[in-house]
Scaffold this active site. Structure first.
Site, PDB file in Angstrom:
ATOM      1  N   ASP A  51      -6.712   3.151   3.281  1.00 33.92           N
ATOM      2  CA  ASP A  51      -6.406   1.864   3.914  1.00 33.92           C
ATOM      3  C   ASP A  51      -7.654   0.996   4.027  1.00 33.92           C
ATOM      4  O   ASP A  51      -7.612  -0.210   3.769  1.00 33.92           O
ATOM      5  CB  ASP A  51      -5.810   2.088   5.313  1.00 33.92           C
ATOM      6  N   GLU A 104       0.853  -1.191   0.000  1.00 34.73           N
ATOM      7  CA  GLU A 104       0.000   0.000   0.000  1.00 34.73           C
ATOM      8  C   GLU A 104       0.886   1.237   0.000  1.00 34.73           C
ATOM      9  O   GLU A 104       1.644   1.483   0.933  1.00 34.73           O
ATOM     10  CB  GLU A 104      -0.928   0.001   1.216  1.00 34.73           C
TER      11      GLU A 104
END
Length: 496
Positions: free
Chosen positions: A485, A286
């Protein structure tokens, strides 16, 4: 008389309420009625797409997530700057890190007006402590579990996964985590605090007005940059036997004052960890707000080659692409890009990274060094989350499944997180994606209309599938921080 009046109201109240509702419907403009119906249809269609793939009657997927974590102190950004009497600057400027109040004002203004997310390290401990103390007294402030890894772990546990979380936390921190999360890392007495300066769309600070809701994050974190939990995380990883390994939080290393060679050594150890995991285990990285060119180069060398899945937002995508093409980092990009622009950038990132993989494998075969660390993995999944839409590229025949449903789930999670409610209220949402979009900026490219009954558009190109879904953009913002997220984690859950 008083009692009689109350009885009369109770007797006729429902009739009056019905009359008010009928009046509201009668006077509602036909245009608003069409928009409301459209939102309702898009929402029900997205929910139907999400439900096509259930998590019922299957073993809970096992996901390992690293690294680090913190406690987020969330405040209204403009209120905090006003409280510490920081006047709006006449010079919005980009700074890699923050050393004083003037730089804070310049950096905040630089990202506030376009409404772009940003995160900066503050070298000045004294100023950071003053900001934290001022934030503690601000009305409406909130504390929450923070950090990419804990936030993604929390979402995945909520969505039905068992999670191994790599991070060093205080006992109070671990107490609030889901029972489906196992922590691998040291115990610390005091967690690091990150300040989240949130602001809504249309907020004003001096002569600046924000174009969209977003956040500006500052921290003075001296624990998380060292990936202190990595050793224990690696030890527990083998027995945990995950289906997916997720890496995030590496932006804590950005602009941090490491000793010479220290960061490279840490990332080399991380590369060893990633390359030693089973080839059958998917690895997702990420992205985040990176501004230091040298760390981006390190990520391209040590981390990204070992990830077969990448997640990022509309700022991080052109940033990565610019570096891959040999240019400088792009600190600020269009916060509301068109679908065609994003898809073209995604195709280029997918092509360049996979060409790098092929070149590296060809070189390793010629030199007869064919270790997993040299080989890396091809990129088979790319997820970009923007305010208006979600977009995914997934290689045909790869381990990633249910792309259409995953894109729908990512879209719905964007609203759920930002509005702070699992139940999506169409009256607190709007569509800002165009009624139709071009699949590319190239002349003569196909246009795809947004169909309310089938809002997720999927099609095949070359060796991959592309899916695009509109986001029901929340109009009553509860929190933007952690949005990426949560969105990335929710999309991954259906694809393991």
């Amino acid at each position: 008389m008083e009692g009689g009046g109350r009885v009369s109201w109770m007797k006729y109240g429902p009739v009056v309420s019905l009359f008010v509702v009928l009046l509201a419907v009668w006077f509602r403009s036909p245009q608003n009625e069409v928009l409301d119906d459209r939102l309702d249809t898009v929402l029900s269609s997205l929910l139907r797409a999400e439900r096509k793939v259930g998590m019922n009657n299957v073993a809970r997927p096992r996901v390992a997530v690293g690294f680090g974590g913190c406690v987020d102190l969330i405040v209204d950004g403009v209120s905090l700057l006003n409280k510490i009497s920081l006047p709006p600057t006449d010079q919005p400027l980009h700074h890699d890190y923050i050393e004083n109040a003037e730089q804070l004002a310049q950096s905040f203004a630089y990202f506030f007006a376009p409404g772009a997310a940003a995160e900066r390290f503050m070298l000045n401990d004294t100023l950071f402590s003053e900001l934290v103390e001022a934030s503690r007294d601000l009305p409406g402030n909130r504390w929450s579990v923070g950090g990419n890894a804990p936030v993604m772990a929390g979402r995945m546990a909520t969505e039905g996964c068992d999670v191994l979380l790599g991070g060093s936390f205080s006992p109070d921190f671990t107490d609030v985590l889901s029972q489906h999360i196992t922590v691998a890392g040291n115990i610390v007495e005091e967690p690091d605090i990150h300040l989240i300066l949130e602001y809504p769309s249309g907020a004003s600070w001096g002569h600046y007005t924000s174009r969209r809701a977003n956040r500006y994050i500052i921290h003075s974190d001296d624990h998380n940059p060292y990936l202190a939990s990595m050793e224990e995380f690696a030890e527990k990883l083998e027995d945990f036997n995950p289906d997916l390994l997720v890496v995030g939080g590496l932006q804590m290393m950005d602009s941090f004052p490491f000793q010479s060679g220290e960061r490279e050594a840490l990332l080399s150890r991380l590369a060893d960890l990633l390359s030693s995991s089973s080839p059958q285990i998917g690895v997702h990285f990420e992205m985040a707000s990176f501004v230091e060119e040298s760390i981006m180069e390190d990520l391209l060398h040590f981390v990204i080659p070992h990830a077969d899945s990448l997640g990022m937002n509309e700022q991080e995508l052109p940033n990565l692409l610019s570096l891959l093409k040999g240019s400088n980092i792009t600190v600020l990009s269009d916060p509301n890009p068109r679908v065609a622009t994003v898809l073209d950038q995604m195709r280029e990132v997918y092509r360049i990274l996979n060409q790098r993989y092929k070149d590296a494998n060809g070189a390793s075969e010629e030199s007869e060094t064919n270790s997993a660390k040299d080989k890396g993995k091809p990129l088979t999944r790319l997820h970009v989350h923007t305010l208006a839409f979600q977009a995914m590229i997934v290689t045909r025949g790869s381990q990633w499944k249910n792309t259409m449903s995953a894109t729908a789930k990512a879209s719905l999670t964007a609203n759920r997180h930002v509005c702070g409610s699992n139940d999506i209220d169409p009256s607190k949402a709007r569509l800002i994606m165009d009624d139709s979009f071009s699949v590319s900026r190239r002349e003569g490219s196909q246009r795809i209309p947004l169909q309310e009954t089938r809002p997720v558009s999927c099609w095949e190109e070359e060796d991959y599938e592309i899916c695009v879904a509109p986001v029901l953009v929340c109009t009553e913002v509860y929190q933007t921080a952690g949005g990426g997220d949560n969105i990335s984690a929710a999309g991954l859950v259906l694809q393991i």
